[in-house]
Design a protein around this motif. Sequence first.
Motif, PDB file in Angstrom:
ATOM      1  N   VAL A 199      41.120  42.549  33.118  1.00  0.00           N
ATOM      2  CA  VAL A 199      40.449  42.462  34.420  1.00  0.00           C
ATOM      3  C   VAL A 199      39.635  41.177  34.504  1.00  0.00           C
ATOM      4  CG1 VAL A 199      38.686  43.512  35.897  1.00  0.00           C
ATOM      5  CG2 VAL A 199      40.394  44.956  34.783  1.00  0.00           C
ATOM      6  N   ASP A 200      38.958  40.853  33.418  1.00  0.00           N
ATOM      7  CA  ASP A 200      38.139  39.638  33.390  1.00  0.00           C
ATOM      8  C   ASP A 200      38.977  38.376  33.568  1.00  0.00           C
ATOM      9  OD1 ASP A 200      35.466  38.485  32.975  1.00  0.00           O
ATOM     10  OD2 ASP A 200      36.323  37.659  31.133  1.00  0.00           O
ATOM     11  N   ARG A 201      40.271  38.449  33.188  1.00  0.00           N
ATOM     12  CA  ARG A 201      41.167  37.312  33.316  1.00  0.00           C
ATOM     13  C   ARG A 201      41.889  37.274  34.663  1.00  0.00           C
ATOM     14  NH1 ARG A 201      43.958  37.714  27.258  1.00  0.00           N
ATOM     15  NH2 ARG A 201      41.998  37.489  26.082  1.00  0.00           N
ATOM     16  N   GLY A 202      41.545  38.193  35.557  1.00  0.00           N
ATOM     17  CA  GLY A 202      42.125  38.177  36.899  1.00  0.00           C
ATOM     18  C   GLY A 202      43.301  39.111  37.095  1.00  0.00           C
ATOM     19  N   HIS A 203      43.629  39.922  36.085  1.00  0.00           N
ATOM     20  CA  HIS A 203      44.721  40.876  36.212  1.00  0.00           C
ATOM     21  C   HIS A 203      44.177  42.225  36.695  1.00  0.00           C
ATOM     22  CE1 HIS A 203      47.131  37.932  34.150  1.00  0.00           C
ATOM     23  NE2 HIS A 203      46.365  37.999  33.063  1.00  0.00           N
ATOM     24  N   ARG A 204      45.071  43.166  36.887  1.00  0.00           N
ATOM     25  CA  ARG A 204      44.685  44.534  37.192  1.00  0.00           C
ATOM     26  C   ARG A 204      44.891  45.394  35.956  1.00  0.00           C
ATOM     27  NH1 ARG A 204      47.559  45.225  43.191  1.00  0.00           N
ATOM     28  NH2 ARG A 204      46.175  43.746  44.277  1.00  0.00           N
ATOM     29  N   ALA A 205      44.125  46.477  35.849  1.00  0.00           N
ATOM     30  CA  ALA A 205      44.223  47.359  34.686  1.00  0.00           C
ATOM     31  C   ALA A 205      44.013  48.801  35.118  1.00  0.00           C
ATOM     32  CB  ALA A 205      43.208  46.970  33.619  1.00  0.00           C
ATOM     33  N   VAL A 206      44.833  49.680  34.586  1.00  0.00           N
ATOM     34  CA  VAL A 206      44.759  51.110  34.914  1.00  0.00           C
ATOM     35  C   VAL A 206      44.849  51.919  33.622  1.00  0.00           C
ATOM     36  CG1 VAL A 206      45.894  53.046  36.067  1.00  0.00           C
ATOM     37  CG2 VAL A 206      45.781  50.818  37.208  1.00  0.00           C
ATOM     38  N   MET A 207      43.975  52.889  33.479  1.00  0.00           N
ATOM     39  CA  MET A 207      44.058  53.871  32.405  1.00  0.00           C
ATOM     40  C   MET A 207      44.531  55.182  33.023  1.00  0.00           C
ATOM     41  SD  MET A 207      43.771  54.590  29.185  1.00  0.00           S
ATOM     42  CE  MET A 207      42.673  53.412  28.366  1.00  0.00           C
ATOM     43  N   LEU A 208      45.667  55.676  32.559  1.00  0.00           N
ATOM     44  CA  LEU A 208      46.259  56.895  33.099  1.00  0.00           C
ATOM     45  C   LEU A 208      46.171  58.012  32.064  1.00  0.00           C
ATOM     46  CD1 LEU A 208      47.955  58.677  34.960  1.00  0.00           C
ATOM     47  CD2 LEU A 208      49.988  57.398  34.220  1.00  0.00           C
ATOM     48  N   TYR A 209      45.460  59.083  32.404  1.00  0.00           N
ATOM     49  CA  TYR A 209      45.323  60.250  31.537  1.00  0.00           C
ATOM     50  C   TYR A 209      46.341  61.308  31.975  1.00  0.00           C
ATOM     51  CZ  TYR A 209      40.992  57.974  30.183  1.00  0.00           C
ATOM     52  OH  TYR A 209      40.068  57.052  29.730  1.00  0.00           O
TER      53      TYR A 209
END
Length: 235
Positions: A168-178
């Motif tokens: 996220v800090d590098r400009g990407h998106r991030a998702v944690m899926l439980y």
Amino acid sequence: MEFDPPLIPAVLIRRYKRFLADVILPDGREVTVHCANPGRMIGVAQTGAKIWLQPSTNPRRKLQWSWMLTEVEGGGLSGIDTSLPNRIVGEALRAGQIAEVAAYTGIRAEVPYADRSRVDFLLSEPGLPDLYLEVKNVHLRRDGTLAEFPDCVTARGTRHLGDLMQMVDRGHRAVMLYVVQRTDCDAVGFAADLDPAYAAKAAEAAAAGVRMIARATQISTAGISLGRALPVILQ
């Protein structure tokens, strides 16, 4: 995801050494089976529980059976194999069934990222930032219909949250899926008493822009598939 070969019922005697369990087959034989679960398995590994096994088709395999499902209190089912959520999510991604990431059509699994990790899925789409998707298996339930993660200390899981924060800090998106491998849960929370570091990191990651989502599963002795969206309750 269908179970092929089909499952057979058995009765659990005990689970031990993390990856082994002794069971009683329908014909009365006692055998040792493989248990693909490194966690504590709180509430899903009681002696006398009705479970379901899958036979191996590999004649060279040392253990002929794999433990796949447990019948839990109230008659519901819980998936035991912690590798299955990635397979289930992979199928759902290819079918465009996860609304939060449905805009992405490029799907790659087990891609190296961050310092020393492999992301479960790297999603890409022209005109959109890359999306890093991590998947976690959940089968702990202690209070009402709340599923909790983790069921033991997971330094690796905490590191993955930090890795997603880096993306996220590098400009990407991030998702944690439980992925909740139980049929009796309506929400996901964090077991801060079992792993306070993970619970704290989850709250930090969410505040930093890592999206936390959860899905139920539809489980039967015929197969498992991804189900409805569940709320994620942060500390």
